[in-house]
Design a protein around this motif. Sequence first.
Motif, PDB file in Angstrom:
ATOM      1  N   GLY A  35       0.790  -1.224   0.000  1.00 40.17           N
ATOM      2  CA  GLY A  35       0.000   0.000   0.000  1.00 40.17           C
ATOM      3  C   GLY A  35       0.821   1.272   0.000  1.00 40.17           C
ATOM      4  O   GLY A  35       0.265   2.369  -0.062  1.00 40.17           O
ATOM      5  N   ASP A  36       2.152   1.159   0.086  1.00 39.91           N
ATOM      6  CA  ASP A  36       2.999   2.358   0.074  1.00 39.91           C
ATOM      7  C   ASP A  36       2.701   3.184  -1.169  1.00 39.91           C
ATOM      8  O   ASP A  36       2.698   2.661  -2.290  1.00 39.91           O
ATOM      9  CB  ASP A  36       4.482   1.985   0.105  1.00 39.91           C
ATOM     10  CG  ASP A  36       4.944   1.498   1.463  1.00 39.91           C
ATOM     11  OD1 ASP A  36       4.122   1.444   2.404  1.00 39.91           O
ATOM     12  OD2 ASP A  36       6.138   1.158   1.589  1.00 39.91           O
ATOM     13  N   ALA A  37       2.462   4.463  -0.974  1.00 42.52           N
ATOM     14  CA  ALA A  37       2.144   5.403  -2.049  1.00 42.52           C
ATOM     15  C   ALA A  37       0.932   4.936  -2.860  1.00 42.52           C
ATOM     16  O   ALA A  37       0.775   5.324  -4.016  1.00 42.52           O
ATOM     17  CB  ALA A  37       3.357   5.624  -2.953  1.00 42.52           C
ATOM     18  N   THR A  72      -5.562  13.773   2.802  1.00 47.17           N
ATOM     19  CA  THR A  72      -4.792  13.234   3.927  1.00 47.17           C
ATOM     20  C   THR A  72      -3.366  13.780   3.981  1.00 47.17           C
ATOM     21  O   THR A  72      -2.964  14.390   4.961  1.00 47.17           O
ATOM     22  CB  THR A  72      -4.734  11.701   3.896  1.00 47.17           C
ATOM     23  OG1 THR A  72      -4.178  11.266   2.672  1.00 47.17           O
ATOM     24  CG2 THR A  72      -6.091  11.083   4.103  1.00 47.17           C
ATOM     25  N   ASN A  73      -2.604  13.550   2.917  1.00 45.71           N
ATOM     26  CA  ASN A  73      -1.173  13.846   2.957  1.00 45.71           C
ATOM     27  C   ASN A  73      -0.829  15.323   2.858  1.00 45.71           C
ATOM     28  O   ASN A  73       0.201  15.756   3.365  1.00 45.71           O
ATOM     29  CB  ASN A  73      -0.446  13.073   1.863  1.00 45.71           C
ATOM     30  CG  ASN A  73      -0.525  11.580   2.081  1.00 45.71           C
ATOM     31  OD1 ASN A  73      -0.897  11.117   3.147  1.00 45.71           O
ATOM     32  ND2 ASN A  73      -0.222  10.818   1.058  1.00 45.71           N
ATOM     33  N   PHE A  74      -1.688  16.093   2.174  1.00 49.76           N
ATOM     34  CA  PHE A  74      -1.373  17.507   1.973  1.00 49.76           C
ATOM     35  C   PHE A  74      -2.219  18.453   2.811  1.00 49.76           C
ATOM     36  O   PHE A  74      -1.940  19.645   2.847  1.00 49.76           O
ATOM     37  CB  PHE A  74      -1.493  17.875   0.486  1.00 49.76           C
ATOM     38  CG  PHE A  74      -0.470  17.175  -0.355  1.00 49.76           C
ATOM     39  CD1 PHE A  74       0.867  17.516  -0.289  1.00 49.76           C
ATOM     40  CD2 PHE A  74      -0.848  16.145  -1.201  1.00 49.76           C
ATOM     41  CE1 PHE A  74       1.814  16.865  -1.052  1.00 49.76           C
ATOM     42  CE2 PHE A  74       0.090  15.482  -1.975  1.00 49.76           C
ATOM     43  CZ  PHE A  74       1.427  15.842  -1.904  1.00 49.76           C
ATOM     44  N   GLY A 106      -3.001   7.270   5.462  1.00 48.26           N
ATOM     45  CA  GLY A 106      -3.038   7.425   4.006  1.00 48.26           C
ATOM     46  C   GLY A 106      -3.205   6.095   3.297  1.00 48.26           C
ATOM     47  O   GLY A 106      -3.878   6.013   2.264  1.00 48.26           O
ATOM     48  N   HIS A 107      -2.581   5.027   3.830  1.00 51.71           N
ATOM     49  CA  HIS A 107      -2.733   3.696   3.244  1.00 51.71           C
ATOM     50  C   HIS A 107      -4.210   3.278   3.246  1.00 51.71           C
ATOM     51  O   HIS A 107      -4.730   2.775   2.254  1.00 51.71           O
ATOM     52  CB  HIS A 107      -1.931   2.655   4.029  1.00 51.71           C
ATOM     53  CG  HIS A 107      -0.474   2.634   3.745  1.00 51.71           C
ATOM     54  ND1 HIS A 107       0.368   3.665   4.063  1.00 51.71           N
ATOM     55  CD2 HIS A 107       0.302   1.674   3.188  1.00 51.71           C
ATOM     56  CE1 HIS A 107       1.604   3.349   3.711  1.00 51.71           C
ATOM     57  NE2 HIS A 107       1.594   2.136   3.170  1.00 51.71           N
ATOM     58  N   THR A 108      -4.853   3.491   4.389  1.00 48.34           N
ATOM     59  CA  THR A 108      -6.261   3.110   4.524  1.00 48.34           C
ATOM     60  C   THR A 108      -7.136   3.995   3.648  1.00 48.34           C
ATOM     61  O   THR A 108      -8.091   3.515   3.020  1.00 48.34           O
ATOM     62  CB  THR A 108      -6.703   3.190   5.998  1.00 48.34           C
ATOM     63  OG1 THR A 108      -5.787   2.417   6.793  1.00 48.34           O
ATOM     64  CG2 THR A 108      -8.107   2.662   6.185  1.00 48.34           C
ATOM     65  N   CYS A 109      -6.812   5.275   3.586  1.00 48.77           N
ATOM     66  CA  CYS A 109      -7.570   6.193   2.732  1.00 48.77           C
ATOM     67  C   CYS A 109      -7.517   5.732   1.277  1.00 48.77           C
ATOM     68  O   CYS A 109      -8.553   5.647   0.615  1.00 48.77           O
ATOM     69  CB  CYS A 109      -7.026   7.604   2.873  1.00 48.77           C
ATOM     70  SG  CYS A 109      -7.858   8.798   1.811  1.00 48.77           S
TER      71      CYS A 109
END
Length: 182
Positions: A35-37, A72-74, A106-109
């Motif tokens: 799930g990375d990236a 999520t990330n930004f 983020g992985h779950t998102c």
Amino acid sequence: MLDALLQLDGRLLVAIQGLHVAWLDPVVSFYTKLGDAGLLWIALSLAMLFYKPTRKAGALALCAMVLGMLATNFTIKPLVERPRPWLDWPITPLVKEMDPNSFPSGHTCAAFAAAMAWLRTLPGRGERILVVALAVLMGLSRLYVGVHYPSDVLVGALVGALCAWVAWKAFQVYDGRKNRVL
């Protein structure tokens, strides 16, 4: 009140860490790293673009994941800046995480953004059940490897599902305009 919820979140994660099984550690670690990236979900979505019956599912999932990444990330992670669990609790994570922020996952998102888009658009019932199960397993894997709190995973799933809904609604508006008779 918030302190009590954060304490409960941490204690629940520590309890989950007590469930480790030696043979399962590398399996779950491998799955969570897929799930990375968003790699697993992006690869599956891109593959769907090449097959007409799944083309819409792939496109909607990619759109939903972009929305999820922005949310999520930004946006949320930099605003909240919740530290990873091992910084505050007696946990040794099974995988390395470079992002110091934990909330939301983020992985779950990404997993739920893709799965909820696919849930609306994939042709087969079995496929739809499988993708939701894979998303749930991604969220659980983040707890098992010790890099997220339960609330991180829950909110990541909700944000991903919301992003899939927004992508679906945007598609409906686009499709309605495209098919409108002038």
